[in-house]
Scaffold this motif. Structure first.
Motif, PDB file in Angstrom:
ATOM      1  N   LEU A  15      86.573  -8.489  -3.790  1.00 28.85           N
ATOM      2  CA  LEU A  15      86.570  -9.948  -3.629  1.00 28.85           C
ATOM      3  C   LEU A  15      85.597 -10.436  -2.560  1.00 28.85           C
ATOM      4  CD1 LEU A  15      90.404 -10.712  -3.871  1.00 28.85           C
ATOM      5  CD2 LEU A  15      88.688 -10.675  -5.695  1.00 28.85           C
ATOM      6  N   GLY A  16      85.163  -9.526  -1.680  1.00 28.15           N
ATOM      7  CA  GLY A  16      84.175  -9.901  -0.668  1.00 28.15           C
ATOM      8  C   GLY A  16      84.671 -10.878   0.376  1.00 28.15           C
ATOM      9  N   MET A  17      85.994 -10.908   0.625  1.00 30.87           N
ATOM     10  CA  MET A  17      86.534 -11.811   1.652  1.00 30.87           C
ATOM     11  C   MET A  17      86.288 -11.248   3.055  1.00 30.87           C
ATOM     12  SD  MET A  17      90.144 -13.353   0.276  1.00 30.87           S
ATOM     13  CE  MET A  17      90.272 -14.417   1.716  1.00 30.87           C
ATOM     14  N   SER A  18      86.145 -12.131   4.021  1.00 31.38           N
ATOM     15  CA  SER A  18      85.955 -11.690   5.400  1.00 31.38           C
ATOM     16  C   SER A  18      87.259 -11.104   5.952  1.00 31.38           C
ATOM     17  CB  SER A  18      85.526 -12.859   6.282  1.00 31.38           C
ATOM     18  OG  SER A  18      85.615 -12.489   7.650  1.00 31.38           O
ATOM     19  N   PRO A  19      87.208  -9.911   6.567  1.00 34.93           N
ATOM     20  CA  PRO A  19      88.431  -9.341   7.161  1.00 34.93           C
ATOM     21  C   PRO A  19      88.991 -10.201   8.289  1.00 34.93           C
ATOM     22  CG  PRO A  19      86.493  -8.020   7.722  1.00 34.93           C
ATOM     23  CD  PRO A  19      86.054  -9.010   6.698  1.00 34.93           C
ATOM     24  N   LYS A  20      88.133 -11.025   8.882  1.00 34.98           N
ATOM     25  CA  LYS A  20      88.598 -11.912   9.969  1.00 34.98           C
ATOM     26  C   LYS A  20      89.591 -12.954   9.447  1.00 34.98           C
ATOM     27  CE  LYS A  20      86.108 -10.176  13.307  1.00 34.98           C
ATOM     28  NZ  LYS A  20      86.819  -9.354  14.304  1.00 34.98           N
ATOM     29  N   ARG A  21      89.646 -13.123   8.129  1.00 34.05           N
ATOM     30  CA  ARG A  21      90.572 -14.088   7.524  1.00 34.05           C
ATOM     31  C   ARG A  21      91.864 -13.417   7.037  1.00 34.05           C
ATOM     32  NH1 ARG A  21      88.657 -19.098   6.500  1.00 34.05           N
ATOM     33  NH2 ARG A  21      86.478 -19.499   6.994  1.00 34.05           N
ATOM     34  N   ILE A  22      92.049 -12.169   7.444  1.00 30.77           N
ATOM     35  CA  ILE A  22      93.231 -11.414   7.034  1.00 30.77           C
ATOM     36  C   ILE A  22      94.057 -11.061   8.272  1.00 30.77           C
ATOM     37  CG2 ILE A  22      94.063  -9.269   5.975  1.00 30.77           C
ATOM     38  CD1 ILE A  22      91.537  -9.257   4.268  1.00 30.77           C
ATOM     39  N   THR A  23      95.365 -11.272   8.191  1.00 28.85           N
ATOM     40  CA  THR A  23      96.275 -10.900   9.272  1.00 28.85           C
ATOM     41  C   THR A  23      97.362  -9.994   8.732  1.00 28.85           C
ATOM     42  OG1 THR A  23      95.894 -12.975  10.461  1.00 28.85           O
ATOM     43  CG2 THR A  23      97.899 -11.756  11.022  1.00 28.85           C
ATOM     44  N   LEU A  24      97.520  -8.845   9.365  1.00 29.31           N
ATOM     45  CA  LEU A  24      98.611  -7.933   9.030  1.00 29.31           C
ATOM     46  C   LEU A  24      99.724  -8.143  10.044  1.00 29.31           C
ATOM     47  CD1 LEU A  24      98.342  -4.208   8.024  1.00 29.31           C
ATOM     48  CD2 LEU A  24      99.945  -4.906   9.807  1.00 29.31           C
ATOM     49  N   SER A  25     100.927  -8.457   9.562  1.00 30.44           N
ATOM     50  CA  SER A  25     102.069  -8.705  10.438  1.00 30.44           C
ATOM     51  C   SER A  25     103.021  -7.519  10.374  1.00 30.44           C
ATOM     52  CB  SER A  25     102.799  -9.982  10.010  1.00 30.44           C
ATOM     53  OG  SER A  25     103.930 -10.202  10.836  1.00 30.44           O
ATOM     54  N   THR A  26     103.344  -6.980  11.542  1.00 31.59           N
ATOM     55  CA  THR A  26     104.261  -5.846  11.617  1.00 31.59           C
ATOM     56  C   THR A  26     105.467  -6.190  12.471  1.00 31.59           C
ATOM     57  OG1 THR A  26     104.510  -3.531  12.324  1.00 31.59           O
ATOM     58  CG2 THR A  26     102.964  -4.891  13.581  1.00 31.59           C
ATOM     59  N   SER A  27     106.586  -5.564  12.181  1.00 34.14           N
ATOM     60  CA  SER A  27     107.763  -5.717  13.039  1.00 34.14           C
ATOM     61  C   SER A  27     107.680  -4.805  14.254  1.00 34.14           C
ATOM     62  CB  SER A  27     109.038  -5.420  12.240  1.00 34.14           C
ATOM     63  OG  SER A  27     109.233  -6.419  11.265  1.00 34.14           O
ATOM     64  N   GLY A  28     106.709  -3.907  14.254  1.00 42.37           N
ATOM     65  CA  GLY A  28     106.469  -3.078  15.436  1.00 42.37           C
ATOM     66  C   GLY A  28     106.809  -1.614  15.233  1.00 42.37           C
TER      67      GLY A  28
END
Length: 345
Positions: free
Chosen positions: A186-199
């Protein structure tokens, strides 16, 4: 009868080799790979630059385990929730969240969840299996199409905040992001992706070692161990001190701020001691805080805190030089808001 193989589990090189071994030109593998990942083909018949006989041959040997949006709900505020049926009949949910300036896809990484957060509807499902990279990728493609139809613009952001703990499906999530951000996908910028973790401290360190270009968020909700363990029981195995150690490692390796996701509940974490503990935790590494409105899952233990409590958090964090945003939830009327994803009809 030939047992069909999942074609999207093959690398481009493996597809090239497959064609050569079957008397075809290797470049056919490039063409098929492009159809699968860049053009999002659901069937071999769509691959019109392949001969009819080649398409039939592919269909005899391979399957495209594409997701299907089984049910779509649209909120009064424009939010869309998809019930996504997987090839084995299991269902996950993904959400499109439009605002005046962006469209965000909230995608799932597991069917159910490995963790046991008391306030989250997904935790009630338990983990049934991890999603494959293509199943994660397909959720993004589906939401991009919906955004173009309903908002007249492409998808702009992705958050891994749907069903599941992304770091418990580490390899598949990173492979999916690679396809989402790659030129052959898709060629999306990784800066526009957020991975959310519970830790999960060990996995946060592993992620730091892999030097990702995307953003990291931590679902925190309390900076006091005893309280966090009450609402997120797995905190007993992964206490705040260990998470803090992994976040320092993350920042030293990547130089990237972390976002703390934080819900405030009445009678649970709405006192001054809770605010002060969060301020101290925010001093570990550069960060920002998103205060998130609570979304009911019909559990009487959890109730949205008062506006005064939210104001106290916002005022105190800002006074200590910490960037804070108060997020109003969207899609609540269709159970599409944070913590509500549970395949509820």
């Amino acid at each position: 009868m030939i047992k069909k193989r999942d074609i999207r589990s093959y690398t481009k090189e493996e597809l090239r080799n497959f064609f050569e071994e079957n008397g075809e030109k290797a470049f056919r593998g490039n063409q098929v790979y492009e159809w699968l990942w860049k053009k999002g083909a659901h069937t071999f018949d769509e691959m019109t630059n392949l001969s009819k006989s080649t398409r039939v041959f592919m269909d005899e040997h391979f399957t495209i385990n594409h997701i299907k949006v089984d049910h779509m709900q649209r909120s009064n505020d424009g939010t869309i929730k998809n019930a996504v049926k997987l090839h084995d009949g299991l269902v996950v949910e993904s959400v499109m969240i439009p605002t005046p300036t962006r469209t965000t896809a909230c995608v799932s990484s597991q069917v159910g969840c490995s963790l046991n957060c008391e306030f989250c509807a997904t935790a009630r499902l338990k983990r049934m299996r991890n999603l494959n990279p293509d199943e994660i990728y397909d959720q993004v493609v589906a939401i991009d199409k919906q955004s173009r139809i309903y908002n007249n613009r492409p998808l702009s952001n992705i958050v891994f905040m749907g069903m599941g703990e992304p770091l418990m499906n580490y390899n598949n999530v990173l492979k999916a992001i690679e396809k989402i951000t790659g030129d052959e996908g898709l060629g999306m910028s990784p800066k526009r992706i957020t991975l959310s973790t519970s830790g999960v401290p060990k996995m946060i360190k592993k992620l730091a070692d892999d030097q990702p270009k995307f953003n990291l968020a931590l679902s925190l909700h309390s900076a006091i161990d005893e309280k966090r363990t009450q609402i997120m029981p797995f905190n007993e195995q992964f206490p705040l001190e260990d998470i803090a150690d992994s976040l320092k490692y993350w920042y030293n390796k990547t130089g990237t701020k972390v976002t703390y996701e934080y819900v405030v509940w009445k009678g649970i974490n709405d006192q001054k001691e809770d605010v002060d503990a969060l301020v101290d935790y925010c001093k570990i590494i550069p960060c920002k805080v998103n205060i998130i409105e609570y979304n009911s899952i019909d559990d009487p233990r959890f109730e949205q805190a008062s506006q005064q409590a939210l104001n106290l958090y916002e005022r105190t964090l800002e006074a200590n030089g910490i960037v804070v945003n108060v997020r109003r939830s969207r899609g609540k009327d269709i159970d599409a808001a944070c913590g509500q994803l549970a395949n509820k009809p």
